[in-house]
Design a protein around this motif. Structure first.
Motif, PDB file in Angstrom:
ATOM      1  N   ASP A  36      -2.165  -6.810   6.337  1.00 15.25           N
ATOM      2  CA  ASP A  36      -1.885  -6.718   4.914  1.00 15.25           C
ATOM      3  C   ASP A  36      -0.419  -6.401   4.656  1.00 15.25           C
ATOM      4  N   ARG A  37       0.174  -7.072   3.688  1.00 12.45           N
ATOM      5  CA  ARG A  37       1.606  -6.915   3.419  1.00 12.45           C
ATOM      6  C   ARG A  37       1.960  -5.508   2.932  1.00 12.45           C
ATOM      7  N   PHE A  38       1.003  -4.791   2.358  1.00 12.70           N
ATOM      8  CA  PHE A  38       1.266  -3.441   1.872  1.00 12.70           C
ATOM      9  C   PHE A  38       0.905  -2.366   2.887  1.00 12.70           C
ATOM     10  N   ASN A  39       0.087  -2.723   3.858  1.00  6.34           N
ATOM     11  CA  ASN A  39      -0.354  -1.760   4.860  1.00  6.34           C
ATOM     12  C   ASN A  39      -0.598  -2.495   6.177  1.00  6.34           C
ATOM     13  N   PRO A  40       0.459  -3.007   6.794  1.00  5.29           N
ATOM     14  CA  PRO A  40       0.310  -3.833   7.996  1.00  5.29           C
ATOM     15  C   PRO A  40      -0.097  -3.006   9.211  1.00  5.29           C
ATOM     16  N   SER A  41      -0.523  -3.713  10.262  1.00 11.16           N
ATOM     17  CA  SER A  41      -0.896  -3.052  11.507  1.00 11.16           C
ATOM     18  C   SER A  41       0.361  -2.568  12.230  1.00 11.16           C
ATOM     19  N   LEU A  42       0.486  -1.271  12.372  1.00 19.77           N
ATOM     20  CA  LEU A  42       1.654  -0.705  13.044  1.00 19.77           C
ATOM     21  C   LEU A  42       1.660  -1.066  14.522  1.00 19.77           C
ATOM     22  N   GLU A  43       0.486  -1.184  15.107  1.00 22.03           N
ATOM     23  CA  GLU A  43       0.380  -1.533  16.523  1.00 22.03           C
ATOM     24  C   GLU A  43       0.915  -2.944  16.778  1.00 22.03           C
ATOM     25  N   ILE A  44       0.510  -3.880  15.929  1.00 26.04           N
ATOM     26  CA  ILE A  44       0.979  -5.258  16.104  1.00 26.04           C
ATOM     27  C   ILE A  44       2.467  -5.358  15.806  1.00 26.04           C
ATOM     28  N   LEU A  45       2.910  -4.658  14.773  1.00 26.25           N
ATOM     29  CA  LEU A  45       4.334  -4.650  14.465  1.00 26.25           C
ATOM     30  C   LEU A  45       5.137  -4.145  15.662  1.00 26.25           C
ATOM     31  N   ALA A  46       4.675  -3.065  16.275  1.00 23.01           N
ATOM     32  CA  ALA A  46       5.382  -2.495  17.419  1.00 23.01           C
ATOM     33  C   ALA A  46       5.445  -3.487  18.574  1.00 23.01           C
ATOM     34  N   SER A  47       4.370  -4.250  18.766  1.00 22.44           N
ATOM     35  CA  SER A  47       4.333  -5.216  19.870  1.00 22.44           C
ATOM     36  C   SER A  47       5.342  -6.345  19.679  1.00 22.44           C
ATOM     37  N   LEU A  48       5.724  -6.607  18.430  1.00 21.96           N
ATOM     38  CA  LEU A  48       6.685  -7.679  18.154  1.00 21.96           C
ATOM     39  C   LEU A  48       8.133  -7.235  18.395  1.00 21.96           C
ATOM     40  N   LYS A  49       8.336  -5.927  18.510  1.00 17.84           N
ATOM     41  CA  LYS A  49       9.665  -5.358  18.718  1.00 17.84           C
ATOM     42  C   LYS A  49      10.686  -5.897  17.709  1.00 17.84           C
ATOM     43  N   PRO A  50      10.379  -5.745  16.417  1.00 14.09           N
ATOM     44  CA  PRO A  50      11.309  -6.259  15.405  1.00 14.09           C
ATOM     45  C   PRO A  50      12.585  -5.426  15.328  1.00 14.09           C
ATOM     46  N   ASP A  51      13.673  -6.047  14.899  1.00 12.87           N
ATOM     47  CA  ASP A  51      14.870  -5.260  14.630  1.00 12.87           C
ATOM     48  C   ASP A  51      15.173  -5.231  13.132  1.00 12.87           C
ATOM     49  N   LEU A  52      14.252  -5.794  12.319  1.00 11.29           N
ATOM     50  CA  LEU A  52      14.315  -5.644  10.869  1.00 11.29           C
ATOM     51  C   LEU A  52      12.964  -5.990  10.265  1.00 11.29           C
ATOM     52  N   ILE A  53      12.520  -5.172   9.305  1.00  7.55           N
ATOM     53  CA  ILE A  53      11.304  -5.444   8.545  1.00  7.55           C
ATOM     54  C   ILE A  53      11.704  -5.543   7.075  1.00  7.55           C
ATOM     55  N   VAL A  54      11.261  -6.609   6.412  1.00  8.58           N
ATOM     56  CA  VAL A  54      11.607  -6.832   5.007  1.00  8.58           C
ATOM     57  C   VAL A  54      10.325  -6.962   4.199  1.00  8.58           C
ATOM     58  N   GLY A  55      10.208  -6.209   3.118  1.00  8.33           N
ATOM     59  CA  GLY A  55       9.016  -6.275   2.279  1.00  8.33           C
ATOM     60  C   GLY A  55       9.338  -5.903   0.846  1.00  8.33           C
ATOM     61  N   GLU A  56       8.278  -5.622   0.090  1.00  9.28           N
ATOM     62  CA  GLU A  56       8.424  -5.217  -1.312  1.00  9.28           C
ATOM     63  C   GLU A  56       8.136  -3.727  -1.460  1.00  9.28           C
ATOM     64  N   ASP A  57       8.543  -3.174  -2.595  1.00  2.00           N
ATOM     65  CA  ASP A  57       8.377  -1.737  -2.803  1.00  2.00           C
ATOM     66  C   ASP A  57       6.919  -1.319  -2.896  1.00  2.00           C
ATOM     67  N   TYR A  58       5.993  -2.286  -2.987  1.00  6.43           N
ATOM     68  CA  TYR A  58       4.570  -1.943  -2.957  1.00  6.43           C
ATOM     69  C   TYR A  58       4.197  -1.266  -1.634  1.00  6.43           C
ATOM     70  N   ALA A  59       4.975  -1.519  -0.593  1.00  4.38           N
ATOM     71  CA  ALA A  59       4.684  -0.945   0.720  1.00  4.38           C
ATOM     72  C   ALA A  59       5.357   0.413   0.920  1.00  4.38           C
ATOM     73  N   ALA A  60       5.820   1.015  -0.175  1.00  3.38           N
ATOM     74  CA  ALA A  60       6.569   2.271  -0.075  1.00  3.38           C
ATOM     75  C   ALA A  60       5.759   3.378   0.601  1.00  3.38           C
ATOM     76  N   GLN A  61       4.426   3.351   0.450  1.00  2.00           N
ATOM     77  CA  GLN A  61       3.614   4.425   1.013  1.00  2.00           C
ATOM     78  C   GLN A  61       3.652   4.439   2.543  1.00  2.00           C
ATOM     79  N   VAL A  62       3.942   3.307   3.170  1.00  3.21           N
ATOM     80  CA  VAL A  62       4.013   3.265   4.635  1.00  3.21           C
ATOM     81  C   VAL A  62       5.456   3.100   5.117  1.00  3.21           C
ATOM     82  N   TYR A  63       6.406   3.288   4.204  1.00  2.00           N
ATOM     83  CA  TYR A  63       7.809   3.123   4.577  1.00  2.00           C
ATOM     84  C   TYR A  63       8.224   4.042   5.720  1.00  2.00           C
TER      85      TYR A  63
END
Length: 311
Positions: free
Chosen positions: A98-125
């Motif tokens: 979900d764009r507002f509450n994505p999987s942190l585990e999957i995100l970590a596996s991608l090893k991103p060096d930048l994440i871009v989203g909307e302020d709706y995701a502020a709760q998990v910022y």
């Protein structure tokens, strides 16, 4: 010297000239973020972020979206079907949830060096920021992306590309306005959306200050303003307003075809002068309200010309 190099790059048509000096601090809706090196692996959370990144020539390694808008069965799988913008995505991004509450585990596996989203995701910022520099932008109001895209361009070292994007956007708006403004001169335009089903005779009204109403106003259309953001209107309310033109955006499980059938299934809508003039247009909510960037604007303009001024 930086300004001189910038305009030399513009004159030469180049977009690879580095303008950003890292580390760079970017102020955004959720705070201030330091981007220490040029991002290569970027995650887009939502269609708005995806539009902005693609417009700058950035292909994402991950994408987060509501499940109703993608046909990928599980988180962690490559996404092969992204509505509207899919033909421009060549990287097979991984579904991060979900764009507002994505999987942190999957995100970590991608090893991103930048994440871009909307302020709706502020709760998990805070959690996102621990994984990678995270930029959350506001994008629902008129001209929001014009304010945030230069910040994103600076973060990813695409400032020359941004200048080209803005130039193209301005030219397209002027071109479309030259067609639509004379065609609908002195006519009122109402923009509404409906999810169909049990609420098929209930409509939400777009304001001139939001993304959709703002773009249409920039294109020379006299958009009727709602009393408040997302104001609810019944068919009787539509009849009372009696606009010259109505744009009906099909949301939820509805489609433009279903929205047209619902509109024609009651005699009340036939009383509107827009119906009598053949000036009711049924369009896709996803394109017209959810993406909200320079690519979406271009696609909307093309569709408006096709639907509203076919000759």
């Amino acid at each position: 010297m930086r300004v001189v190099l910038f305009f030399l790059a513009l004159l030469s048509g180049g977009s690879s000239l580095a303008l950003t000096t890292y580390p760079v601090s970017i102020t955004h809706s959720a705070g201030s973020t330091i981007v220490r090196t040029k991002p290569v692996r970027v995650v887009a959370l939502g269609p708005h972020a995806l539009d902005l990144l693609l417009s700058l020539g950035i292909q994402p390694v991950g994408y987060g979206e509501a499940s109703t808008y993608i046909k990928t069965p599980a988180f962690g799988s490559p996404i092969r079907d992204i509505r509207v913008l899919g033909s421009r995505v060549t990287s097979n991004p991984v579904n991060v949830g979900d764009r507002f509450n994505p999987s942190l585990e999957i995100l970590a596996s991608l090893k991103p060096d930048l994440i871009v989203g909307e302020d709706y995701a502020a709760q998990v910022y805070p959690q996102l920021s621990r994984l990678a520099p995270t930029l959350l932008f506001k994008g629902i109001d008129r001209n929001d992306w014009q304010k945030t895209l230069p910040l994103l361009a600076k973060a990813v070292d695409r400032e020359v590309t941004y200048a080209q994007v803005l130039k193209s956007y301005t030219a397209n708006v002027q071109s479309t306005r030259s067609v639509l403004a004379p065609r609908f001169k002195n006519q009122t335009v109402l923009v509404v959306w409906t999810s169909g089903g049990e609420s098929k005779y209930t409509f939400n009204v777009s304001k001139r200050s939001d993304w959709t109403g703002g773009l249409l106003s920039d294109l020379g259309l006299n958009v009727i303003d709602g009393e408040k953001a997302d104001a609810v209107l019944s068919i009787e309310g539509l009849v009372a307003l009696n606009p010259d033109v109505v744009l009906v955006l099909a949301a939820g499980n509805s489609t433009p075809t279903r929205a047209r059938a619902d509109w024609n299934s009651t005699a009340l809508t036939s009383r509107l002068q827009a119906t009598q003039k053949g000036q009711v247009y049924f369009l896709d909510y996803h394109l017209f309200r959810r993406i909200r960037g320079p690519i979406a604007a271009q696609l909307i303009e093309r569709q408006l010309i096709k639907e509203m001024a076919p000759n």
